[in-house]
Design a protein around this motif. Structure first.
Motif, mmCIF file in Angstrom:
data_model
loop_
_atom_site.group_PDB
_atom_site.id
_atom_site.type_symbol
_atom_site.label_atom_id
_atom_site.label_comp_id
_atom_site.label_asym_id
_atom_site.label_seq_id
_atom_site.Cartn_x
_atom_site.Cartn_y
_atom_site.Cartn_z
ATOM 1 N N ILE A 415 0.872 -1.189 0.000
ATOM 2 C CA ILE A 415 0.000 0.000 0.000
ATOM 3 C C ILE A 415 0.902 1.229 0.000
ATOM 4 O O ILE A 415 1.792 1.359 0.845
ATOM 5 C CB ILE A 415 -0.909 0.022 1.242
ATOM 6 N N GLU A 416 0.672 2.123 -0.940
ATOM 7 C CA GLU A 416 1.492 3.328 -1.054
ATOM 8 C C GLU A 416 0.585 4.530 -1.314
ATOM 9 O O GLU A 416 -0.359 4.453 -2.101
ATOM 10 C CB GLU A 416 2.504 3.173 -2.192
ATOM 11 N N VAL A 417 0.876 5.647 -0.645
ATOM 12 C CA VAL A 417 0.030 6.834 -0.743
ATOM 13 C C VAL A 417 0.414 7.715 -1.936
ATOM 14 O O VAL A 417 -0.376 8.514 -2.407
ATOM 15 C CB VAL A 417 0.077 7.638 0.580
ATOM 16 N N ARG A 418 1.640 7.556 -2.449
ATOM 17 C CA ARG A 418 2.096 8.368 -3.589
ATOM 18 C C ARG A 418 1.689 7.680 -4.896
ATOM 19 O O ARG A 418 2.191 6.613 -5.213
ATOM 20 C CB ARG A 418 3.611 8.560 -3.535
ATOM 21 N N GLU A 419 0.810 8.328 -5.630
ATOM 22 C CA GLU A 419 0.234 7.704 -6.820
ATOM 23 C C GLU A 419 1.277 7.415 -7.891
ATOM 24 O O GLU A 419 1.216 6.384 -8.572
ATOM 25 C CB GLU A 419 -0.876 8.598 -7.385
ATOM 26 N N ASN A 420 2.252 8.321 -8.076
ATOM 27 C CA ASN A 420 3.275 8.094 -9.096
ATOM 28 C C ASN A 420 4.118 6.865 -8.767
ATOM 29 O O ASN A 420 4.531 6.113 -9.656
ATOM 30 C CB ASN A 420 4.158 9.335 -9.258
ATOM 31 N N LEU A 421 4.366 6.627 -7.471
ATOM 32 C CA LEU A 421 5.141 5.468 -7.051
ATOM 33 C C LEU A 421 4.333 4.181 -7.234
ATOM 34 O O LEU A 421 4.882 3.132 -7.576
ATOM 35 C CB LEU A 421 5.572 5.628 -5.593
ATOM 36 N N HIS A 425 5.505 0.884 -9.432
ATOM 37 C CA HIS A 425 5.517 -0.498 -8.929
ATOM 38 C C HIS A 425 4.652 -1.408 -9.798
ATOM 39 O O HIS A 425 5.029 -2.550 -10.099
ATOM 40 C CB HIS A 425 5.022 -0.539 -7.485
ATOM 41 N N GLN A 426 3.490 -0.912 -10.183
ATOM 42 C CA GLN A 426 2.598 -1.714 -11.008
ATOM 43 C C GLN A 426 3.222 -2.027 -12.365
ATOM 44 O O GLN A 426 3.042 -3.131 -12.900
ATOM 45 C CB GLN A 426 1.254 -0.998 -11.179
ATOM 46 N N ASN A 427 3.968 -1.083 -12.906
ATOM 47 C CA ASN A 427 4.678 -1.327 -14.174
ATOM 48 C C ASN A 427 5.738 -2.410 -14.023
ATOM 49 O O ASN A 427 6.113 -3.049 -15.010
ATOM 50 C CB ASN A 427 5.313 -0.032 -14.681
ATOM 51 N N ARG A 428 6.218 -2.614 -12.792
ATOM 52 C CA ARG A 428 7.214 -3.653 -12.526
ATOM 53 C C ARG A 428 6.555 -4.932 -12.000
ATOM 54 O O ARG A 428 7.214 -5.776 -11.411
ATOM 55 C CB ARG A 428 8.250 -3.130 -11.534
ATOM 56 N N LYS A 429 5.254 -5.019 -12.216
ATOM 57 C CA LYS A 429 4.474 -6.211 -11.902
ATOM 58 C C LYS A 429 4.379 -6.526 -10.405
ATOM 59 O O LYS A 429 4.173 -7.670 -10.020
ATOM 60 C CB LYS A 429 5.048 -7.448 -12.635
ATOM 61 N N ARG A 430 4.545 -5.516 -9.563
ATOM 62 C CA ARG A 430 4.344 -5.717 -8.123
ATOM 63 C C ARG A 430 2.879 -5.457 -7.792
ATOM 64 O O ARG A 430 2.230 -4.598 -8.393
ATOM 65 C CB ARG A 430 5.234 -4.792 -7.297
ATOM 66 N N ASN A 431 2.369 -6.179 -6.812
ATOM 67 C CA ASN A 431 0.975 -6.028 -6.384
ATOM 68 C C ASN A 431 0.891 -4.860 -5.397
ATOM 69 O O ASN A 431 0.877 -5.041 -4.184
ATOM 70 C CB ASN A 431 0.490 -7.326 -5.739
ATOM 71 N N VAL A 432 0.872 -3.655 -5.935
ATOM 72 C CA VAL A 432 0.861 -2.431 -5.127
ATOM 73 C C VAL A 432 -0.337 -1.585 -5.541
ATOM 74 O O VAL A 432 -0.597 -1.396 -6.731
ATOM 75 C CB VAL A 432 2.166 -1.625 -5.303
ATOM 76 N N VAL A 433 -1.077 -1.085 -4.555
ATOM 77 C CA VAL A 433 -2.251 -0.247 -4.817
ATOM 78 C C VAL A 433 -2.164 1.037 -4.004
ATOM 79 O O VAL A 433 -1.418 1.128 -3.029
ATOM 80 C CB VAL A 433 -3.570 -0.991 -4.482
ATOM 81 N N HIS A 434 -2.946 2.007 -4.435
ATOM 82 C CA HIS A 434 -2.970 3.302 -3.754
ATOM 83 C C HIS A 434 -3.883 3.221 -2.540
ATOM 84 O O HIS A 434 -5.005 2.724 -2.618
ATOM 85 C CB HIS A 434 -3.474 4.383 -4.707
ATOM 86 N N GLY A 435 -3.401 3.689 -1.386
ATOM 87 C CA GLY A 435 -4.208 3.686 -0.175
ATOM 88 C C GLY A 435 -3.595 4.570 0.893
ATOM 89 O O GLY A 435 -2.411 4.898 0.851
ATOM 90 N N ASP A 436 -4.401 4.961 1.852
ATOM 91 C CA ASP A 436 -3.986 5.843 2.942
ATOM 92 C C ASP A 436 -4.049 5.082 4.256
ATOM 93 O O ASP A 436 -5.128 4.730 4.738
ATOM 94 C CB ASP A 436 -4.903 7.069 2.991
ATOM 95 N N ALA A 437 -2.890 4.820 4.850
ATOM 96 C CA ALA A 437 -2.816 3.988 6.051
ATOM 97 C C ALA A 437 -3.470 4.632 7.266
ATOM 98 O O ALA A 437 -3.816 3.944 8.230
ATOM 99 C CB ALA A 437 -1.352 3.682 6.372
#
Length: 528
Positions: A415-421, A425-437
């Motif tokens: 989970i990452e709050v920075r949308e560009n990041l 990650h998604q372009n590198r095939k990692r299972n990462v989504v946008h979210g606010d902890a």
């Protein structure tokens, strides 16, 4: 800067901390006390104040995703708010004039419009400080708040240009070539190494090709610093520049808050009027809430945006100062706005500290939109079959994700709050989504899905980790929670809240390095 300013600021900030208020509140009050004691702003403190604001906007530019400004809720929402807020304040001021209040007697309506326009803005400096302290500068509501503030800065440039008659000449066209210099700036950044040269280069970028160049061609200097920050924000070492300038920026901003208190010595009438304007802030904030909500953002996002912008802007002081010089305003208007700005900061600080509690209360009274009807940027995420959740996908979080995926073959989600990041990650095939902890709705969603067994908190901000941990425990999460800390004295307080395991970043780095080199040591023994 005089020693008495340094001593007073330290004592004022310390007293604010003891009262569980942000230090900036102490700095503001200290400025007023010093002014009543006979002190006034010196050229040195004014210069350092301006430098602090310039570095702050450069810092924000580095962190900003410029695509945010192209969103309709930003450019159109900020325009709507500016219009309705100006209309509201003009109506109130005109009513006071109609009732015969001496401060506004005989003042032309056009001048009241200008004063209302100044009051419609919110403080960039204050809002970013609040977001930094919460660790939510990249959260959805943080991005919306900063986007609106940047649009207001653009409105400010237009106003200052028109009011002074200083229209940028043909030389301003040179700014169109600034993006083409990015490769040059990047090349220099690649070659200067680390340490003091990074700090010096960051200051150079903010002040020379940034603020200096924009001022030279008749544009707002602070806007130049912001643009240079955006320009180099895509470089891999931009975060290093931001970190290296952070404490320097914080120090200079002490002068900014002191300087507001030192700006004017109001009489009883001006003081009363300035404080009275604070009572109009809820209406101004409500306009923000309604506009953000109309763009189908969640209740939480709308409320926290409105609370972050619950203040008057230092830009109001710039408008008043210019108007006084031009003979449009009497000098006491500057004192009124100085009180209003300062009082709004003092009121807004504690309110923002309890913003999550206010949302918890309001969420029980106001129904939320269905997930399918929410703005796409603010919908709840699906966790799938993931068993391990990593919060914060910076360098440490990324390494942790890759290692867990490789070693344990478990379903991991980042989970990452920075949308560009997230996109990277998604372009590198990692299972990462946008979210606010820090979003309690996020944790309610996680616990409902019920498949997560381990949560790893890998955020650099200790306040964000603490708040996140409280959210997790409040939702009665049944799995384990571990997190990183920067300092040993942060471990025990977090464990008392409910952290199952805490790891010191620097200490664990040494252990990890020693384990990494052990095979080389064994190879060396075999050869001997």
């Amino acid at each position: 800067m005089e020693p008495v300013f340094i001593l007073s600021a330290f004592l004022g900030g310390g007293c604010a901390l003891l009262l569980r208020l942000p230090p900036l509140v102490g700095f503001l009050i200290t400025g007023f006390i010093l002014h009543y004691a006979g002190y006034s702003a010196t050229p040195a403190i004014t210069y350092l104040s301006d430098l602090g604001v310039t570095l702050l906007l450069f810092y924000v530019g580095i962190k900003l995703d410029v695509k945010t400004l192209l969103r309709k809720e930003i450019w159109f929402g900020s325009t709507l708010h500016n219009f309705f807020s100006t209309l509201f304040f003009f109506t109130c001021l005109f009513l006071l004039k109609f009732l015969g209040l001496s401060l506004f007697a005989g003042v032309a309506s056009t001048r009241l419009v200008l004063l209302a326009f100044a009051l419609s803005f919110s403080s960039t400096v204050f809002a970013i400080k609040v977001l930094e302290e919460k660790g939510e500068i990249n959260a959805i509501y943080g991005s919306i708040s900063i986007g609106i503030l940047i649009m207001q800065d653009i409105f400010a440039v237009l106003y200052l240009t028109v009011s002074t008659g200083k229209v940028p000449g043909p030389e301003a066209l040179v700014l169109l070539f600034l993006p083409f210099t990015k490769k040059i700036f990047y090349k220099i950044l690649d070659t200067i190494g680390h340490g003091e040269m990074v700090v010096l280069y960051g200051i150079f970028l903010a002040l020379i090709p940034g603020a200096g160049l924009f001022q030279l061609v008749g544009m707002k200097p602070d806007l130049g610093a912001l643009c240079l920050g955006i320009l180099i924000g895509g470089h891999k070492k931009s975060s290093e520049i931001a970190k290296s300038l952070f404490n320097l920026k914080e120090l200079f901003l002490v002068c900014f808050f002191l300087n507001i208190g030192l700006a004017a010595k109001p009489g009883l009438a001006e003081f009363s009027m300035g404080v009275g304007l604070v009572f109009l802030l809820p209406i101004k904030s409500f306009f923000y809430y309604i506009i953000v909500r109309k763009f189908r953002f969640r209740l939480r996002t709308s409320l926290l945006t409105s609370l972050t912008l619950l203040n008057y802007s230092e830009f109001g002081l710039i408008v008043a100062s210019l108007a006084v010089k031009m003979g449009v305003f009497p000098p006491q208007y500057l004192a009124i706005l100085a009180i209003a700005v300062s009082a709004s900061f003092i009121v807004s600080s504690p309110i923002n500290q309890i913003s999550y509690k206010l949302y918890g209360f309001l969420s029980q009274k106001v129904s939320e939109l269905p997930n399918s009807k929410l703005n796409a940027a603010d919908r709840f995420i699906e966790l799938g079959d993931s068993e391990i959740l990593i919060l914060g996908m910076g360098r440490i979080g990324t390494s942790l994700y890759d290692d867990l995926t490789l070693q344990y073959q478990k379903d991991v989600i980042g989970i990452e709050v920075r949308e560009n990041l997230v996109i990277e990650h998604q372009n590198r095939k990692r299972n990462v989504v946008h979210g606010d902890a820090i979003d309690q709705d996020f944790w309610e969603n996680v616990c409902k899905q019920g498949k997560i067994r381990l949560i790893l908190l890998v955020m650099p901000n200790s306040h964000a980790i603490t708040t996140t941990l409280l959210q997790i425990k409040a939702k009665k999460f049944s799995g384990k929670v571990a997190g990183i800390v920067l300092y040993d004295d942060e471990m025990e307080p977090l464990k008392k809240i409910g952290l199952d395991a805490a790891y010191n970043v620097y200490g664990e780095a040494g252990i990890g390095f020693s384990r990494h080199i052990l095979p080389f040591l064994e190879t060396s023994k075999d050869k001997s």
